[in-house]
Enzyme design. Structure first.
Site, PDB file in Angstrom:
ATOM      1  N   SER A 126       1.806  -8.652  -8.577  1.00 28.10           N
ATOM      2  CA  SER A 126       2.676  -9.051  -9.577  1.00 28.10           C
ATOM      3  C   SER A 126       1.920  -9.243 -10.937  1.00 28.10           C
ATOM      4  CB  SER A 126       3.283 -10.215  -9.230  1.00 28.10           C
ATOM      5  OG  SER A 126       3.936 -10.964 -10.468  1.00 28.10           O
ATOM      6  N   TYR A 150       5.622  -6.155 -15.964  1.00 26.42           N
ATOM      7  CA  TYR A 150       6.372  -6.810 -16.916  1.00 26.42           C
ATOM      8  C   TYR A 150       6.115  -6.372 -18.332  1.00 26.42           C
ATOM      9  CZ  TYR A 150       8.897 -10.045 -13.524  1.00 26.42           C
ATOM     10  OH  TYR A 150       9.612 -10.414 -12.483  1.00 26.42           O
ATOM     11  N   THR A 176       9.207  -3.394 -13.654  1.00 29.03           N
ATOM     12  CA  THR A 176      10.133  -4.118 -13.290  1.00 29.03           C
ATOM     13  C   THR A 176      11.277  -4.183 -14.310  1.00 29.03           C
ATOM     14  OG1 THR A 176       9.179  -5.198 -11.604  1.00 29.03           O
ATOM     15  CG2 THR A 176      11.183  -6.511 -12.262  1.00 29.03           C
ATOM     16  N   ARG A 185      17.958 -20.348 -11.934  1.00 25.31           N
ATOM     17  CA  ARG A 185      17.679 -20.844 -10.442  1.00 25.31           C
ATOM     18  C   ARG A 185      17.806 -22.547 -10.458  1.00 25.31           C
ATOM     19  NH1 ARG A 185      12.589 -16.947 -10.942  1.00 25.31           N
ATOM     20  NH2 ARG A 185      13.905 -15.040 -11.173  1.00 25.31           N
ATOM     21  N   LYS A 247      11.596  -0.706 -10.570  1.00 28.84           N
ATOM     22  CA  LYS A 247      12.108  -1.539  -9.509  1.00 28.84           C
ATOM     23  C   LYS A 247      13.133  -2.226 -10.108  1.00 28.84           C
ATOM     24  CE  LYS A 247      10.186  -5.624  -7.400  1.00 28.84           C
ATOM     25  NZ  LYS A 247      10.859  -6.801  -8.030  1.00 28.84           N
ATOM     26  N   HIS A 271      16.015  -8.200  -6.981  1.00 29.10           N
ATOM     27  CA  HIS A 271      14.768  -9.159  -7.283  1.00 29.10           C
ATOM     28  C   HIS A 271      14.901 -10.557  -6.024  1.00 29.10           C
ATOM     29  CE1 HIS A 271      11.777 -10.041 -10.648  1.00 29.10           C
ATOM     30  NE2 HIS A 271      11.695 -11.184  -9.900  1.00 29.10           N
ATOM     31  N   ARG A 274      17.272 -13.227  -7.216  1.00 24.75           N
ATOM     32  CA  ARG A 274      16.813 -14.227  -7.938  1.00 24.75           C
ATOM     33  C   ARG A 274      17.460 -13.855  -9.522  1.00 24.75           C
ATOM     34  NH1 ARG A 274      12.592 -17.003  -6.081  1.00 24.75           N
ATOM     35  NH2 ARG A 274      11.206 -16.962  -7.749  1.00 24.75           N
ATOM     36  N   ASP A 302      13.614  -3.206  -1.541  1.00 20.15           N
ATOM     37  CA  ASP A 302      13.387  -4.586  -1.163  1.00 20.15           C
ATOM     38  C   ASP A 302      14.546  -5.468  -1.203  1.00 20.15           C
ATOM     39  OD1 ASP A 302      13.618  -5.685  -3.593  1.00 20.15           O
ATOM     40  OD2 ASP A 302      11.458  -5.625  -4.133  1.00 20.15           O
ATOM     41  N   ILE A 305      14.549  -8.146   4.179  1.00 19.09           N
ATOM     42  CA  ILE A 305      13.914  -7.416   5.194  1.00 19.09           C
ATOM     43  C   ILE A 305      13.276  -8.628   6.057  1.00 19.09           C
ATOM     44  CG2 ILE A 305      12.074  -5.917   6.152  1.00 19.09           C
ATOM     45  CD1 ILE A 305      14.034  -4.236   5.071  1.00 19.09           C
ATOM     46  N   ARG A 326       9.323 -12.788   0.258  1.00 15.12           N
ATOM     47  CA  ARG A 326       9.031 -13.964   0.577  1.00 15.12           C
ATOM     48  C   ARG A 326       8.208 -14.227   1.739  1.00 15.12           C
ATOM     49  NH1 ARG A 326      14.386 -13.797  -1.712  1.00 15.12           N
ATOM     50  NH2 ARG A 326      14.824 -15.077  -3.118  1.00 15.12           N
TER      51      ARG A 326
HETATM   52  C1  LIG Z   1       9.086 -16.142  -5.382  1.00 14.95           C
HETATM   53  C2  LIG Z   1       9.039 -14.779  -5.862  1.00 14.95           C
HETATM   54  C3  LIG Z   1       8.391 -14.456  -7.005  1.00 14.95           C
HETATM   55  C4  LIG Z   1       8.528 -13.018  -7.385  1.00 14.95           C
HETATM   56  N1  LIG Z   1       8.004 -12.515  -8.478  1.00 14.95           N
HETATM   57  C5  LIG Z   1       8.179 -11.483  -8.891  1.00 14.95           C
HETATM   58  C6  LIG Z   1       7.254 -10.809  -9.625  1.00 14.95           C
HETATM   59  O1  LIG Z   1       6.352 -11.289 -10.387  1.00 14.95           O
HETATM   60  N2  LIG Z   1       7.603  -9.531 -10.165  1.00 14.95           N
HETATM   61  C7  LIG Z   1       8.596  -8.712  -9.633  1.00 14.95           C
HETATM   62  O2  LIG Z   1       8.791  -7.688 -10.107  1.00 14.95           O
HETATM   63  N3  LIG Z   1       9.474  -9.314  -8.719  1.00 14.95           N
HETATM   64  C8  LIG Z   1       9.174 -10.703  -8.181  1.00 14.95           C
HETATM   65  N4  LIG Z   1      10.015 -11.034  -7.066  1.00 14.95           N
HETATM   66  C9  LIG Z   1      11.053 -10.033  -6.566  1.00 14.95           C
HETATM   67  C10 LIG Z   1      10.354  -9.500  -5.295  1.00 14.95           C
HETATM   68  O3  LIG Z   1       9.424  -8.411  -5.685  1.00 14.95           O
HETATM   69  C11 LIG Z   1      11.301  -8.775  -4.475  1.00 14.95           C
HETATM   70  O4  LIG Z   1      12.321  -8.287  -5.156  1.00 14.95           O
HETATM   71  C12 LIG Z   1      11.999  -9.729  -3.490  1.00 14.95           C
HETATM   72  O5  LIG Z   1      11.341 -10.969  -3.136  1.00 14.95           O
HETATM   73  C13 LIG Z   1      12.620  -8.879  -2.414  1.00 14.95           C
HETATM   74  O6  LIG Z   1      13.378  -9.826  -1.398  1.00 14.95           O
HETATM   75  P1  LIG Z   1      12.819 -10.714  -0.109  1.00 14.95           P
HETATM   76  O7  LIG Z   1      12.145 -12.063  -0.763  1.00 14.95           O
HETATM   77  O8  LIG Z   1      14.034 -11.137   0.503  1.00 14.95           O
HETATM   78  O9  LIG Z   1      11.878  -9.794   0.721  1.00 14.95           O
HETATM   79  C14 LIG Z   1       9.756 -12.308  -6.820  1.00 14.95           C
HETATM   80  C15 LIG Z   1      10.439 -12.768  -5.554  1.00 14.95           C
HETATM   81  C16 LIG Z   1      10.251 -14.116  -5.284  1.00 14.95           C
HETATM   82  C17 LIG Z   1      10.979 -14.383  -4.101  1.00 14.95           C
HETATM   83  C1  LIG Z   2       8.738 -16.939 -16.996  1.00 15.45           C
HETATM   84  C2  LIG Z   2       9.249 -16.028 -15.948  1.00 15.45           C
HETATM   85  C3  LIG Z   2       8.688 -16.207 -14.525  1.00 15.45           C
HETATM   86  C4  LIG Z   2       9.090 -15.042 -13.799  1.00 15.45           C
HETATM   87  C5  LIG Z   2       8.169 -15.275 -12.697  1.00 15.45           C
HETATM   88  C6  LIG Z   2       8.165 -14.239 -11.554  1.00 15.45           C
HETATM   89  C7  LIG Z   2       9.449 -13.613 -10.972  1.00 15.45           C
HETATM   90  O1  LIG Z   2       9.836 -12.505 -11.119  1.00 15.45           O
HETATM   91  C8  LIG Z   2       9.967 -14.775 -10.155  1.00 15.45           C
HETATM   92  O2  LIG Z   2      11.349 -13.907  -9.645  1.00 15.45           O
HETATM   93  O3  LIG Z   2       9.913 -15.821 -10.142  1.00 15.45           O
END
Ligand SMILES: Cc1cc2nc3c(=O)[nH]c(=O)nc-3n(C[C@H](O)[C@H](O)[C@H](O)COP(=O)(O)O)c2cc1C
Ligand SMILES: CCCCCCC(=O)C(=O)O
Length: 376
Positions: A126, A150, A176, A185, A247, A271, A274, A302, A305, A326
């Protein structure tokens, strides 16, 4: 007994209990992480947007899909290997980019990278890693890695990280596109979640001015550029020789645009639920994208899974590879590198078993015939 994730503070009794626990499936790691991480850290990792409908549907949608197993096919030998962007990996599961791994384990992304290297799969780092890309590469020098980008309002920052990761041997850039703004959230708002002050978004340490204005998650707010559009795909391609993968695509229209813009891959992603609540589960969005792309570029997925049969279903519906978000973090919270390796190993074992039980000896034999069509 420690309630935090920091293994430096774990008691001997707790360490012994941890060593004795048999982790059988990915939800065992989830339970462990929930019990041992601080509430605000757990809530941040677990969060979905708004009412969490999309986050939850990512998992439920797999349970609605039924398989059509074939029998008597001599599955005494099986091979789970596949390729992504021409590189062989041990099975069609990689690690999705997730932020702030040092909140789950003191070695953070370095531990994650070592686990992916050991299992021979792809780890997408990330932008918001709490170890720098240099530290990650030094920790797992032979790992196969992509970098998730990003786009910052300050394009010079984005340009410099692209050049850094290319020089470090990252093999693709994952752009992304679903975070023009951070999703709402609720628990993070209630908890006033902030990256703990001893941790940093390490790639930009000293490069982004310390926050003097508004902050989000303890880092300067409004740094990401919400104006990014398709023309920025060309901008990114002009900076790098690396393949660009987008993505966050959920529709056939955007999949077609991605192909037209010359990218090398798509990750079907919401994502982890989220960002926009109310969008489709990724496994439900996959087929229209695969049908549109028609093999011109690779399609990955993703979201949700949690078992080997989830992987089988996604591959049967056309995903070249899936990524876990996760579950890798839960593995980290459990035992760092070893925990992430265990998560990947359990998924690999389950995937191999599901393949065999449905009559597939290798990944090439997995196709849509395995999926029962929904009854009308
Ligand atoms: C805690 C957390 C942080 C994440 N941070 C990023 C990130 O920095 N960049 C990004 O492209 N996606 C981020 N994602 C999304 C993940 O890449 C991914 O799309 C998602 O976690 C997939 O779902 P799953 O957690 O059910 O496997 C984040 C997801 C979570 C849960
Ligand atoms: C200030 C933006 C933080 C995003 C952090 C990473 C992310 O993608 C996430 O879902 O959490």
């Amino acid at each position: 007994m420690s309630t935090s994730c920091n293994r430096d503070h774990i008691s001997h009794r707790e360490a012994a209990r941890c060593a004795e626990m048999a982790m059988v499936c990915l939800t065992d790691f989830e339970e462990y992480a929930k019990e041992h991480l601080s509430k605000s850290t757990w809530d941040y990792y677990a969060a979905g947007a708004d009412e969490c409908c999309t986050r939850d549907d990512n998992l439920l949608a797999y349970k609605r899909i039924r398989l059509r197993p074939r029998i008597l096919r001599d599955v005494s030998v099986s091979d789970t290997r596949t390729t992504v962007q021409g590189m062989e990996i041990s099975f069609p599961v990689g690690i999705a980019p997730t932020a702030f791994h040092c909140m789950a384990w003191h070695e953070g992304e370095m531990a994650t990278a070592r686990a992916a290297e050991a299992v021979n799969t792809c780890y997408i780092t990330s932008t918001y890693s709490t170890c720098s890309v240099e530290e990650i590469v030094a920790a797992a020098p032979n790992g196969y890695r992509w970098f998730q980008l990003y786009v910052y309002r300050d394009r010079k920052l984005s340009e410099s990280i692209v050049h850094r990761v290319e020089a470090l041997g990252y093999k693709a850039l994952v752009l992304t596109v679903d975070v023009p703004y951070t999703g709402k959230r609720r628990d993070d708002i209630r908890n006033q979640f902030k990256l703990p002050p001893h941790l940093k978004v390490k790639n930009f340490d000293g490069l982004i001015q310390e926050a003097v204005g508004p902050e989000e998650y303890g880092i300067p707010a409004n740094t990401l550029d919400p104006s990014i559009s398709w023309k920025d795909v060309y901008w990114l391609q002009s900076l790098t020789r690396l393949p660009v993968i987008i993505k966050g695509i959920l529709t056939k229209e955007d999949a077609e645009l991605a192909v037209e813009h010359g990218v090398q891959g798509i990750i079907v992603s919401n994502h982890g639920g989220r960002q926009l609540d109310g969008g489709p589960a990724t496994i439900d969005a996959l087929s229209e994208i695969v049908d549109t792309v028609q093999g011109r570029i690779e399609v990955y997925l993703d979201g949700g899974i949690r078992t080997g049969s989830d992987v089988l279903k996604a591959v049967a519906l056309g995903a070249k590879c899936v990524f876990i978000g996760r579950p890798a973090v839960w593995g980290l919270a459990y035992k760092g590198e070893e925990g992430v390796r265990e998560v990947l190993q359990i998924l690999n074992d389950e995937f191999r078993l599901s393949m065999a039980l449905s009559g597939c000896r290798n990944v090439a034999e997995i196709n849509r015939n395995l999926i029962q069509l929904a009854k009308l």
